[in-house]
Design an enzyme around this catalytic site. Structure first.
Site, mmCIF file in Angstrom:
data_model
loop_
_atom_site.group_PDB
_atom_site.id
_atom_site.type_symbol
_atom_site.label_atom_id
_atom_site.label_comp_id
_atom_site.label_asym_id
_atom_site.label_seq_id
_atom_site.Cartn_x
_atom_site.Cartn_y
_atom_site.Cartn_z
ATOM 1 N NE ARG A 73 -2.218 1.444 -2.540
ATOM 2 C CZ ARG A 73 -3.231 1.687 -3.384
ATOM 3 N NH1 ARG A 73 -4.087 0.716 -3.670
ATOM 4 N NH2 ARG A 73 -3.357 2.862 -3.950
ATOM 5 C CG HIS A 112 -3.482 -3.081 -7.732
ATOM 6 N ND1 HIS A 112 -2.506 -2.603 -6.873
ATOM 7 C CD2 HIS A 112 -4.500 -2.178 -7.645
ATOM 8 C CE1 HIS A 112 -2.917 -1.482 -6.309
ATOM 9 N NE2 HIS A 112 -4.129 -1.196 -6.762
HETATM 10 P P1 NDP Z 1 -11.254 6.817 2.226
HETATM 11 O O1 NDP Z 1 -10.155 7.717 2.637
HETATM 12 O O2 NDP Z 1 -12.495 7.426 1.663
HETATM 13 O O3 NDP Z 1 -11.722 5.912 3.473
HETATM 14 C C1 NDP Z 1 -10.813 5.354 4.355
HETATM 15 C C2 NDP Z 1 -11.579 4.692 5.511
HETATM 16 O O4 NDP Z 1 -10.622 4.019 6.334
HETATM 17 C C3 NDP Z 1 -12.300 5.694 6.394
HETATM 18 O O5 NDP Z 1 -13.537 5.171 6.798
HETATM 19 C C4 NDP Z 1 -11.367 5.818 7.603
HETATM 20 O O6 NDP Z 1 -12.020 6.132 8.821
HETATM 21 C C5 NDP Z 1 -10.818 4.418 7.685
HETATM 22 N N1 NDP Z 1 -9.539 4.408 8.406
HETATM 23 C C6 NDP Z 1 -8.381 5.010 8.071
HETATM 24 N N2 NDP Z 1 -7.431 4.782 8.999
HETATM 25 C C7 NDP Z 1 -8.020 4.020 9.956
HETATM 26 C C8 NDP Z 1 -7.572 3.473 11.177
HETATM 27 N N3 NDP Z 1 -6.329 3.655 11.622
HETATM 28 N N4 NDP Z 1 -8.461 2.769 11.915
HETATM 29 C C9 NDP Z 1 -9.729 2.581 11.489
HETATM 30 N N5 NDP Z 1 -10.223 3.077 10.330
HETATM 31 C C10 NDP Z 1 -9.368 3.795 9.571
HETATM 32 O O7 NDP Z 1 -10.614 5.784 1.218
HETATM 33 P P2 NDP Z 1 -11.342 5.042 -0.013
HETATM 34 O O8 NDP Z 1 -12.518 4.330 0.508
HETATM 35 O O9 NDP Z 1 -11.540 5.965 -1.145
HETATM 36 O O10 NDP Z 1 -10.199 4.010 -0.459
HETATM 37 C C11 NDP Z 1 -9.646 3.056 0.422
HETATM 38 C C12 NDP Z 1 -8.395 2.434 -0.182
HETATM 39 O O11 NDP Z 1 -8.737 1.521 -1.217
HETATM 40 C C13 NDP Z 1 -7.454 3.405 -0.888
HETATM 41 O O12 NDP Z 1 -6.630 4.081 0.055
HETATM 42 C C14 NDP Z 1 -6.655 2.496 -1.788
HETATM 43 O O13 NDP Z 1 -5.468 2.066 -1.156
HETATM 44 C C15 NDP Z 1 -7.567 1.297 -2.005
HETATM 45 N N6 NDP Z 1 -7.971 1.166 -3.426
HETATM 46 C C16 NDP Z 1 -7.651 0.002 -4.087
HETATM 47 C C17 NDP Z 1 -8.052 -0.170 -5.394
HETATM 48 C C18 NDP Z 1 -7.763 -1.450 -6.118
HETATM 49 O O14 NDP Z 1 -8.009 -1.541 -7.325
HETATM 50 N N7 NDP Z 1 -7.296 -2.489 -5.453
HETATM 51 C C19 NDP Z 1 -8.789 0.861 -6.127
HETATM 52 C C20 NDP Z 1 -9.099 2.030 -5.330
HETATM 53 C C21 NDP Z 1 -8.686 2.157 -4.025
HETATM 54 P P3 NDP Z 1 -12.785 7.537 9.039
HETATM 55 O O15 NDP Z 1 -13.949 7.498 8.063
HETATM 56 O O16 NDP Z 1 -13.209 7.480 10.433
HETATM 57 O O17 NDP Z 1 -11.802 8.600 8.681
HETATM 58 C C1 OXD Z 2 -6.218 3.286 -6.277
HETATM 59 C C2 OXD Z 2 -5.821 2.016 -6.901
HETATM 60 O O1 OXD Z 2 -5.739 3.591 -5.189
HETATM 61 O O2 OXD Z 2 -6.201 1.779 -8.076
HETATM 62 O O3 OXD Z 2 -7.033 4.014 -6.897
HETATM 63 O O4 OXD Z 2 -5.154 1.197 -6.266
#
Ligand code: NDP
Ligand code: OXD
Length: 314
Positions: free
Chosen positions: A229, A277
């Site tokens: 993001r 994006h």
């Molecule tokens: P998940 O919820 O599966 O994973 C999030 C990860 O971040 C977990 O490993 C979590 O740790 C870690 N995390 C969260 N908060 C913290 C923190 N404060 N400190 C350290 N680690 C932290 O999310 P996804 O992998 O599915 O997606 C990640 C992001 O990618 C989405 O939220 C979205 O914003 C972005 N995205 C962007 C896209 C694009 O096209 N640009 C497309 C799809 C997604 P833990 O495992 O320990 O809980």
């Molecule tokens: C998502 C994205 O969060 O596309 O899936 O950004």
């Protein structure tokens, strides 16, 4: 019972068709509404399919049993203080979404590792020149966030030889990937990272995490890839770190303001690769199966899968 689709920028017809094919027991002509259309009694809506819904929209439906997000990130939903917090929120987990994000990350990591972006500029100048080639085994990639997306990218990067680590809240066990977890591990994680990939959710804890202080803890000549993001990056700090030479390059798919304004200096920055994006777009055909299964669970009174923790914010 009815389904409301609140996802202004997304083609509702495409989702209606794929969901109708998966859910023949639902009459999509009478029980599927595309916002701002809605039934006479808003209480008839039990399921909302959303992507960046307008503020207050979800609080209009008192009978909601579940909100299903058509993407992975739920920050735009949870930023709305009127979100009805008793209603389960489901996020997108889909093999195609994961695969496509991994492709994006691999492409960007390889571009920086092999300096293909620099060779592109040589070609534009008809310049036949070679640069030193570093070995994959010595290139340290660090992934912020080892969730659905980060863990898959980490696994694939490790399988092609990179020295991979990830940072998450809780400890992870992934073959070939070093796990750093918790706040105390952040500094050592940054210090060993040549190519930093951000795949964190945007929460209060992670907003602005790519800032002057954290970027300065990366080794000289590091690269940053942000596919999560725009709110994760302090754009002025990132540009300053690129201009000072501390960072060698950045690949940004997300921005504080989207679309990225035409006047933004990021567009023309010689060290920045910009994409709009698109790192991984939801694939209706693949996602519909999982969404349909959750709609069936909800209507049987069962818990949906892939729920977000409203307290953690992801
Ligand atoms: P998940 O919820 O599966 O994973 C999030 C990860 O971040 C977990 O490993 C979590 O740790 C870690 N995390 C969260 N908060 C913290 C923190 N404060 N400190 C350290 N680690 C932290 O999310 P996804 O992998 O599915 O997606 C990640 C992001 O990618 C989405 O939220 C979205 O914003 C972005 N995205 C962007 C896209 C694009 O096209 N640009 C497309 C799809 C997604 P833990 O495992 O320990 O809980
Ligand atoms: C998502 C994205 O969060 O596309 O899936 O950004």
């Amino acid at each position: 019972m009815g389904i409301i689709f609140i996802a202004g920028e997304i083609d509702a017809d495409v989702w209606r068709d794929v969901l109708a094919a998966e859910l023949p027991e639902i009459d999509f002509d009478t029980d599927f509404y595309v916002w701002p259309d809605r039934p006479t009694d808003p209480g008839d809506i039990d399921i909302a399919l959303v992507w960046r819904p307008p503020e207050n929209a979800l609080s209009e439906f008192p009978g909601l049993a579940c909100v299903i997000n058509l993407g992975a990130g739920v920050d735009s939903i949870l930023n709305d203080e009127t979100y009805p917090r008793h209603v389960p929120l489901v996020r997108m987990i889909d093999p195609a979404l994961t695969r496509h994000m991994t492709e994006f990350v691999i492409q960007r990591v390889l571009t920086f590792h092999r300096k293909f972006h620099v060779y592109d500029s040589f070609q534009r100048n008809h310049d036949w020149k070679e640069m030193r080639q570093e070995d994959t085994l010595t290139k340290r990639v660090g992934i912020l966030g080892l969730g659905e997306l980060g863990s898959d990218a980490a696994r694939v990067l490790a399988s092609i030889g990179f020295d991979v680590a990830g940072w998450s809240r809780r400890e992870k066990t992934i073959d070939g990937v070093q796990s750093f977890f918790g706040e105390d591990a952040f500094t050592p994680f940054l210090g060993r990272t040549d190519i930093l990939v951000c795949l964190l959710p945007l929460t209060e804890a992670t907003r602005g995490i790519l800032n002057a202080d954290t970027l300065s803890q990366l080794p000289e000549g590091a690269y940053v890839i942000n596919a999560a993001r725009g709110g994760h990056q302090v754009e002025a700090d990132l540009l300053a770190a690129l201009d000072s030479g501390h960072l060698a390059g950045a690949a940004l798919d997300v921005f504080n303001e989207e679309p990225l304004p035409a006047s933004s200096p990021i567009w023309d920055h010689p060290k920045v690769l910009v994409t709009p994006h698109i790192a991984s777009l939801s694939s209706p055909g693949s996602a519909a199966r999982e969404i349909a299964a959750n709609i069936r669970r909800i209507r049987k009174g069962e818990e949906p899968t892939d729920q977000v923790s409203l307290d953690a914010g992801y």
